[in-house]
Design a protein around this motif. Structure first.
Motif, mmCIF file in Angstrom:
data_model
loop_
_atom_site.group_PDB
_atom_site.id
_atom_site.type_symbol
_atom_site.label_atom_id
_atom_site.label_comp_id
_atom_site.label_asym_id
_atom_site.label_seq_id
_atom_site.Cartn_x
_atom_site.Cartn_y
_atom_site.Cartn_z
ATOM 1 N N VAL A 17 0.842 -1.201 0.000
ATOM 2 C CA VAL A 17 0.000 0.000 0.000
ATOM 3 C C VAL A 17 0.877 1.251 0.000
ATOM 4 O O VAL A 17 0.651 2.201 -0.764
ATOM 5 C CB VAL A 17 -0.953 -0.006 1.210
ATOM 6 N N ALA A 18 1.877 1.258 0.866
ATOM 7 C CA ALA A 18 2.782 2.409 0.928
ATOM 8 C C ALA A 18 3.524 2.603 -0.388
ATOM 9 O O ALA A 18 3.662 3.729 -0.889
ATOM 10 C CB ALA A 18 3.771 2.224 2.080
ATOM 11 N N LEU A 19 4.008 1.520 -0.970
ATOM 12 C CA LEU A 19 4.738 1.616 -2.234
ATOM 13 C C LEU A 19 3.840 2.110 -3.369
ATOM 14 O O LEU A 19 4.261 2.917 -4.205
ATOM 15 C CB LEU A 19 5.332 0.253 -2.583
ATOM 16 N N SER A 20 2.595 1.641 -3.405
ATOM 17 C CA SER A 20 1.667 2.077 -4.455
ATOM 18 C C SER A 20 1.318 3.554 -4.290
ATOM 19 O O SER A 20 1.229 4.297 -5.276
ATOM 20 C CB SER A 20 0.396 1.225 -4.424
ATOM 21 N N GLY A 72 -0.060 3.638 4.259
ATOM 22 C CA GLY A 72 0.225 2.383 4.953
ATOM 23 C C GLY A 72 -0.313 2.357 6.369
ATOM 24 O O GLY A 72 -0.862 1.344 6.826
ATOM 25 N N LEU A 73 -0.175 3.480 7.090
ATOM 26 C CA LEU A 73 -0.670 3.541 8.468
ATOM 27 C C LEU A 73 -2.196 3.562 8.508
ATOM 28 O O LEU A 73 -2.813 2.960 9.408
ATOM 29 C CB LEU A 73 -0.098 4.772 9.168
ATOM 30 N N LEU A 74 -2.820 4.232 7.570
ATOM 31 C CA LEU A 74 -4.284 4.228 7.504
ATOM 32 C C LEU A 74 -4.797 2.821 7.239
ATOM 33 O O LEU A 74 -5.802 2.398 7.824
ATOM 34 C CB LEU A 74 -4.761 5.179 6.409
ATOM 35 N N GLN A 85 -16.008 6.593 6.729
ATOM 36 C CA GLN A 85 -16.335 7.991 6.434
ATOM 37 C C GLN A 85 -15.101 8.873 6.540
ATOM 38 O O GLN A 85 -14.899 9.796 5.729
ATOM 39 C CB GLN A 85 -17.438 8.461 7.379
ATOM 40 N N ALA A 86 -14.241 8.590 7.527
ATOM 41 C CA ALA A 86 -13.005 9.366 7.666
ATOM 42 C C ALA A 86 -12.082 9.123 6.475
ATOM 43 O O ALA A 86 -11.464 10.059 5.951
ATOM 44 C CB ALA A 86 -12.300 8.995 8.971
ATOM 45 N N LEU A 87 -11.989 7.872 6.016
ATOM 46 C CA LEU A 87 -11.167 7.569 4.841
ATOM 47 C C LEU A 87 -11.699 8.292 3.605
ATOM 48 O O LEU A 87 -10.921 8.838 2.807
ATOM 49 C CB LEU A 87 -11.139 6.054 4.588
ATOM 50 N N ALA A 88 -13.028 8.279 3.443
ATOM 51 C CA ALA A 88 -13.625 8.936 2.280
ATOM 52 C C ALA A 88 -13.366 10.441 2.308
ATOM 53 O O ALA A 88 -13.070 11.051 1.269
ATOM 54 C CB ALA A 88 -15.125 8.646 2.238
ATOM 55 N N ALA A 133 -7.038 2.896 1.032
ATOM 56 C CA ALA A 133 -5.952 3.455 1.843
ATOM 57 C C ALA A 133 -4.990 4.275 0.989
ATOM 58 O O ALA A 133 -4.530 5.345 1.404
ATOM 59 C CB ALA A 133 -5.209 2.322 2.560
ATOM 60 N N VAL A 134 -4.692 3.778 -0.220
ATOM 61 C CA VAL A 134 -3.827 4.528 -1.138
ATOM 62 C C VAL A 134 -4.456 5.876 -1.469
ATOM 63 O O VAL A 134 -3.784 6.920 -1.461
ATOM 64 C CB VAL A 134 -3.578 3.708 -2.415
#
Length: 510
Positions: free
Chosen positions: A101-104, A119-121, A263-266, A320-321
């Motif tokens: 995820v972090a790399l992408s 990555g942390l999310l 909702q926070a991610l969105a 996450a990305v």
């Protein structure tokens, strides 16, 4: 000339390292606390069979999980079958997924803020932790799809067989692990088309045949699983309801495991979609997250339903990305504004502080759910007190005792193998009403005896397990079995409801 960095320093500077380490810690935290539930018990009972028995079973049921069972068979041979050992591959896989995820995110949005933040999310999402601690295939598939995404992005930048090969391997592993994961191709098509629209280069037009060819190569090893799984789908998936449009709209909340977290991610994703800079990349991530879900929803409306959150867990890395891209967009905008009257270093500090605050919102929102999913019985939607039943049987066990468990139409509950897993090795009551063991029947469950009296055995005592809490367990079993029990043992001497399962002792010596 600047001296070369120390290898440890280079490692610590990698954007994928800290998300992977955090995810590893989150996954290991209280890993053995939740009891195995019936799906994990199925993993145990299949993985610990002989290789011959395992392959025979796959010809009749669960071929879609065959690759995972074979992996776990080898794993348990080496590391044993404790709860921690059974779940550890999933923890490692989710740590790998966090790294990809972090790399992408770094490749799509650039910079450490997007990469580390994404990555942390990912590690903070409750469902990620939940399935990092489950002895099933979902974490491994999530890791494989996250890896395939990164390999795809690399191949788009410089197409060539050296870059398509790892993509094909990752996709093949994902498809062999769970066929539904191949729906991610719908999102990947959108990623490729947007890339072609943005670049419009003659070299990039090679992607018009290279990408379909790579997908076809990836699918070849999965075809046997498709063939065998299609013949077994009605038996294994008939319980999933046809999804409504309302479920599709709110699916992200189920996918994340907590509405506030999704909702926070969105909300974090919005800046990447609307602020200038990397909007095309943001739409690539959004379509990668959404199109597989929509495609599975459409297919599930027309016949067998596959629309359930854990089957589509592999779409969470894309969310996450995208959220990491939103953090990076906010950081860039705030840093630009903060530079007025401040040094570049001060401006970066302001941007980082705001990014940390925004990152903390979904993390804090996830904490209650993160705690809840580590409860003893948190892995099951219903109570499955396998350990409690096993403890009572072990405490009162006498050599020669028998045990009767739900079979036939109730064998889905996996009560027999679930209780057996938690019994000490020297406590082995003989099975009652069983014509063939599960291994002999080449199935997940034993074959029910057609003539109960002929399969009762001569034991003076029988431990009876029935589904649900009841004071009359004989009324909860088939009438012909109850009649045999009443004739030989009379009424149960001891009845103990355990919350979801009732344990009774039938004793003709008392």
């Amino acid at each position: 000339m600047r001296p070369a960095a120390h290898p440890v320093g280079r490692l610590l500077g990698q954007v994928w390292l800290w998300p992977a380490v955090v995810m590893l810690g989150v996954g290991l935290y209280r890993l053995g606390t939740p009891e195995l539930w019936r799906d994990e018990v199925a993993t145990w009972t299949v993985a610990t069979r002989s290789l011959t028995d395992l392959l025979r079973l796959l010809q009749h049921i669960d071929a879609s999980n065959g690759a995972y069972y074979l992996l776990m068979h080898g794993w348990t041979v080496v590391f044993g079958d404790s709860v921690v050992a059974l779940r550890l591959p999933s923890v490692l896989a989710m740590a790998g997924a966090a790294a990809f995820v972090a790399l992408s995110a770094e490749r799509l949005f650039g910079g450490r803020v997007a990469a580390v933040g994404a990555g942390l999310l990912f590690a903070a999402v409750p469902q990620v932790s939940r399935y990092a601690q489950e002895a099933r295939v979902y974490a491994l598939v999530t890791c494989a799809i996250a890896a395939a995404t990164w390999f795809l992005l690399r191949a788009l930048e410089r197409p060539g067989w050296r870059r398509w090969t790892p993509y094909c391997v990752a996709m093949a592993l994902a498809g062999a692990g769970h066929l539904i994961s191949f729906s991610t191709v719908a999102g990947q098509v959108a990623v490729v088309l947007l890339h072609l629209w943005q670049t419009r280069g003659a070299v990039q037009r090679r992607l018009l045949w290279q990408f379909p060819a790579a997908v076809a190569v990836s699918a070849l090893p999965v075809l046997p699983v498709v063939f065998m799984g299609s013949r077994q789908s009605d038996r294994q998936l008939g319980w999933i309801e046809t999804p409504s449009f309302r479920l599709l709209v709110r699916f992200g909340e189920h996918l994340a495991g907590a509405p506030h977290v999704f909702q926070a991610l969105a909300l974090l994703a919005l800046p990447a979609l609307v602020l200038p800079g990397r909007r095309v990349q943001a739409w690539q991530a959004l379509l990668l997250a959404e199109l597989p879900v929509v495609s599975v929803w459409v297919v599930s409306r027309g016949g067998t339903s596959y629309f359930i959150d854990r089957y589509l867990l592999f779409t969470l890395p894309a969310w996450a990305v995208l959220a990491g891209g939103g953090l990076a967009a906010v950081y860039k905008a705030v840093t630009g504004l903060a530079r007025r009257g401040r040094t570049p270093r001060q401006a970066r500090t302001v941007g980082v502080l705001l990014a940390v605050v925004l990152l903390a919102v979904p993390v804090v929102a996830a904490l209650p759910k993160q705690s809840a999913i580590r409860h003893v019985s948190s892995h099951s939607d219903s109570e499955e007190p396998f350990r409690a039943a096993a403890d009572l049987i072990a405490a009162g066990y006498r050599p020669g005792d028998g045990v009767a468990v739900p079979l036939g139409e109730q064998s889905w509950a996996m009560v027999g193998p679930g209780v057996s897993y938690y019994l000490p090795s020297d406590v082995r009551p003989y099975p009652v009403f069983v014509a063939e063991s599960a291994a002999e029947a080449e199935d997940l469950s034993p074959t029910l005896c057609a003539q109960p009296a002929a399969c009762l055995g001569q034991g003076p005592r029988i431990w009876l397990l029935v589904l649900g809490d009841t004071t009359d367990p004989l009324s909860a079993i088939p009438p012909e079995q109850a009649q045999v029990f009443r004739a030989r043992y009379g009424a149960p001497d001891r009845v103990t409801p355990l919350g979801g399962v009732t344990l009774a002792l039938l004793d003709r010596t008392g």
